[in-house]
Design a protein around this motif. Structure first.
Motif, PDB file in Angstrom:
ATOM      1  N   ALA A  97      56.868  43.839  39.117  1.00 19.32           N
ATOM      2  CA  ALA A  97      56.138  45.112  39.138  1.00 19.32           C
ATOM      3  C   ALA A  97      56.284  45.807  40.490  1.00 19.32           C
ATOM      4  CB  ALA A  97      54.668  44.875  38.821  1.00 19.32           C
ATOM      5  N   LYS A  98      56.370  45.038  41.555  1.00 28.09           N
ATOM      6  CA  LYS A  98      56.521  45.631  42.890  1.00 28.09           C
ATOM      7  C   LYS A  98      57.878  46.292  43.064  1.00 28.09           C
ATOM      8  CE  LYS A  98      55.407  41.996  45.338  1.00 28.09           C
ATOM      9  NZ  LYS A  98      55.096  41.103  46.469  1.00 28.09           N
ATOM     10  N   VAL A  99      58.897  45.753  42.397  1.00 29.47           N
ATOM     11  CA  VAL A  99      60.246  46.296  42.532  1.00 29.47           C
ATOM     12  C   VAL A  99      60.290  47.721  42.004  1.00 29.47           C
ATOM     13  CG1 VAL A  99      62.630  46.081  41.734  1.00 29.47           C
ATOM     14  CG2 VAL A  99      61.361  44.056  42.460  1.00 29.47           C
ATOM     15  N   ASP A 109      54.354  54.283  39.277  1.00 31.61           N
ATOM     16  CA  ASP A 109      53.884  53.075  39.963  1.00 31.61           C
ATOM     17  C   ASP A 109      52.520  52.626  39.468  1.00 31.61           C
ATOM     18  OD1 ASP A 109      56.186  53.111  41.438  1.00 31.61           O
ATOM     19  OD2 ASP A 109      55.253  53.917  43.250  1.00 31.61           O
ATOM     20  N   ALA A 110      51.587  53.547  39.314  1.00 27.16           N
ATOM     21  CA  ALA A 110      50.231  53.181  38.897  1.00 27.16           C
ATOM     22  C   ALA A 110      50.233  52.558  37.507  1.00 27.16           C
ATOM     23  CB  ALA A 110      49.310  54.402  38.938  1.00 27.16           C
ATOM     24  N   VAL A 111      50.993  53.118  36.604  1.00 24.86           N
ATOM     25  CA  VAL A 111      51.063  52.590  35.233  1.00 24.86           C
ATOM     26  C   VAL A 111      51.681  51.196  35.243  1.00 24.86           C
ATOM     27  CG1 VAL A 111      52.132  52.933  32.962  1.00 24.86           C
ATOM     28  CG2 VAL A 111      51.174  54.879  34.202  1.00 24.86           C
ATOM     29  N   ARG A 112      52.755  51.032  35.984  1.00 24.33           N
ATOM     30  CA  ARG A 112      53.454  49.749  36.061  1.00 24.33           C
ATOM     31  C   ARG A 112      52.556  48.674  36.678  1.00 24.33           C
ATOM     32  NH1 ARG A 112      57.088  51.416  38.943  1.00 24.33           N
ATOM     33  NH2 ARG A 112      56.480  50.521  40.912  1.00 24.33           N
ATOM     34  N   LEU A 113      51.887  49.003  37.766  1.00 24.64           N
ATOM     35  CA  LEU A 113      51.023  48.030  38.436  1.00 24.64           C
ATOM     36  C   LEU A 113      49.787  47.701  37.597  1.00 24.64           C
ATOM     37  CD1 LEU A 113      51.364  49.306  42.093  1.00 24.64           C
ATOM     38  CD2 LEU A 113      52.433  47.290  41.065  1.00 24.64           C
ATOM     39  N   LYS A 114      49.269  48.681  36.872  1.00 25.44           N
ATOM     40  CA  LYS A 114      48.130  48.417  35.985  1.00 25.44           C
ATOM     41  C   LYS A 114      48.547  47.467  34.872  1.00 25.44           C
ATOM     42  CE  LYS A 114      44.739  50.536  32.988  1.00 25.44           C
ATOM     43  NZ  LYS A 114      44.252  51.724  32.327  1.00 25.44           N
ATOM     44  N   PHE A 115      49.715  47.682  34.300  1.00 26.24           N
ATOM     45  CA  PHE A 115      50.213  46.794  33.251  1.00 26.24           C
ATOM     46  C   PHE A 115      50.365  45.372  33.791  1.00 26.24           C
ATOM     47  CE2 PHE A 115      53.881  44.560  31.495  1.00 26.24           C
ATOM     48  CZ  PHE A 115      53.449  44.394  30.189  1.00 26.24           C
ATOM     49  N   ALA A 116      50.996  45.226  34.958  1.00 21.44           N
ATOM     50  CA  ALA A 116      51.197  43.898  35.549  1.00 21.44           C
ATOM     51  C   ALA A 116      49.848  43.231  35.821  1.00 21.44           C
ATOM     52  CB  ALA A 116      52.005  44.007  36.833  1.00 21.44           C
ATOM     53  N   ASN A 117      48.891  43.973  36.305  1.00 21.62           N
ATOM     54  CA  ASN A 117      47.560  43.428  36.568  1.00 21.62           C
ATOM     55  C   ASN A 117      46.902  42.936  35.280  1.00 21.62           C
ATOM     56  OD1 ASN A 117      45.251  42.894  38.292  1.00 21.62           O
ATOM     57  ND2 ASN A 117      44.287  44.611  37.206  1.00 21.62           N
ATOM     58  N   GLU A 118      46.982  43.724  34.220  1.00 23.04           N
ATOM     59  CA  GLU A 118      46.393  43.325  32.938  1.00 23.04           C
ATOM     60  C   GLU A 118      47.073  42.081  32.370  1.00 23.04           C
ATOM     61  OE1 GLU A 118      46.549  46.791  30.449  1.00 23.04           O
ATOM     62  OE2 GLU A 118      44.996  47.822  31.596  1.00 23.04           O
TER      63      GLU A 118
END
Length: 104
Positions: free
Chosen positions: A21-23, A30-39
Motif C-alpha cells: 500500500a505504501k508503494v 493514496d487515501a483510498v489505497r491506505l484505507k483499504f490496506a488498513n481495513e
C-alpha cells in the motif's frame, strides 16, 4: 499447516499488505489505497488472534482465501492483495515443529 504457522503466515501478510500500500500506483488515490490496506490488516489481525486463541468461531481457510484473493472492482486493491500474497507465499517457510515458549 498448523495454527501457529498459519498465524505466522497471516502476520507476514499484514506486513506485506502495508508495504504494498505504501508503494502506491501514483494515481492520486493514496487515501483510498491506505484505507483499504488498513481495513484488510484489521481483518487479518483479528483472524491471527482467532488462530492463536484456537477460536472455533474463526472463518474457515477457504473463506479467508476468497476474501484475500477474490476479484475486486478496485483493481488497485486487487493488485495490493495479489502482490502481497505472492511475496508471502514465495518467501514463507513452514516449520514441521514450531517451538513455543510457555505453551501453557
Amino acid at each position: 499447516m498448523g495454527l501457529v504457522d498459519k498465524a505466522r503466515f497471516v502476520t507476514r501478510l499484514i506486513f506485506e499488505v502495508a508495504e504494498e500500500a505504501k508503494v502506491g500506483a501514483g494515481d492520486g488515490n493514496d487515501a483510498v489505497r491506505l484505507k483499504f490496506a488498513n481495513e484488510m490488516n484489521q481483518r487479518l489481525s483479528r483472524f491471527a488472534y482467532q488462530l492463536l486463541g484456537e477460536d472455533p468461531a474463526r472463518p474457515q481457510d477457504d473463506i479467508v482465501i476468497r476474501m484475500l484473493l477474490g476479484t475486486r472492482a478496485d483493481k488497485n486493491a486487487e493488485r495490493i492483495m495479489q502482490n502481497a500474497y505472492r511475496r508471502v507465499l514465495n518467501g514463507f517457510e513452514s516449520f514441521d515443529t514450531t517451538v513455543l515458549l510457555n505453551p501453557h
